[in-house]
Design an enzyme around this catalytic site. Sequence first.
Site, PDB file in Angstrom:
ATOM      1  N   LYS A 120       0.828  -1.208   0.000  1.00 37.40           N
ATOM      2  CA  LYS A 120       0.000   0.000   0.000  1.00 37.40           C
ATOM      3  C   LYS A 120       0.862   1.258   0.000  1.00 37.40           C
ATOM      4  O   LYS A 120       0.619   2.192  -0.782  1.00 37.40           O
ATOM      5  CB  LYS A 120      -0.926   0.008   1.212  1.00 37.40           C
ATOM      6  CG  LYS A 120      -1.895   1.193   1.234  1.00 37.40           C
ATOM      7  CD  LYS A 120      -2.697   1.247   2.511  1.00 37.40           C
ATOM      8  CE  LYS A 120      -1.854   1.746   3.670  1.00 37.40           C
ATOM      9  NZ  LYS A 120      -2.634   1.975   4.898  1.00 37.40           N
ATOM     10  N   ASP A 138      -6.547   1.050   1.180  1.00 42.24           N
ATOM     11  CA  ASP A 138      -6.583   1.149   2.635  1.00 42.24           C
ATOM     12  C   ASP A 138      -7.954   0.704   3.116  1.00 42.24           C
ATOM     13  O   ASP A 138      -8.749   0.148   2.349  1.00 42.24           O
ATOM     14  CB  ASP A 138      -6.264   2.579   3.088  1.00 42.24           C
ATOM     15  CG  ASP A 138      -7.354   3.583   2.688  1.00 42.24           C
ATOM     16  OD1 ASP A 138      -8.288   3.215   1.922  1.00 42.24           O
ATOM     17  OD2 ASP A 138      -7.280   4.731   3.148  1.00 42.24           O
TER      18      ASP A 138
END
Length: 221
Positions: A120, A138
């Site tokens: 991420k 997320d």
Amino acid sequence: MKKEFIEPFFATLRAANPLPTTELEFTTVFELLAAVLLSAQATDVGVNKATRRLFAVANTPQAILDLGVEGLESYIKTIGLYHMKAKHLIEACRILVQRHGGEVPRTREELEKLPGVGRKTANVVLNVAFGEETMAVDTHIFRVANRTGLAPGKDPYEVEMGLMKRVPKEYLADAHHWLILHGRYVCVARTPRCWECAVIQYCDYQPKTPPPGATVRSSSS
């Protein structure tokens, strides 16, 4: 979400926010990397408060190294998990100085070799700093993708792959910003604010949340 709804879904989000960006504050690629690393399980507001003080005195890998772990902790102790994050950031800075001349690498492979930098974080840096079409999934994006039916998946990677396939190319560069902001302010976790949603007509979520104070008619009436 029906395939034909995806383009107008993103067109509507773009019309409301033509130039979306991260809410983390930064002025250099390294500041972005450090801020994203520190933001895990923390709010952008909280991270920004800490990094304003930190970056004023140390905003390069060598300057962070010169602080040492304890010195760094004194600036970021208001952020959750700051002990672990300080160690990760110090080690990441050491690698940047020793292997990359103090510069942030531009490849996913090299970014993910840095302590504290997962997929991420790498996606955020590749997208925001280098303009690559990536999807940093997320909790907000994971929720929005599943709730709306845009790209359902059982884990962040599956959602990421689904979004990369379903989001039209013209929206890919900014899509993760629109989805994060939508999840943060409208399609929130506990009670989605459906009455404020600009893309409600494209969303699979049922039942839609009524406005506060609205009278909800029971199905038996």
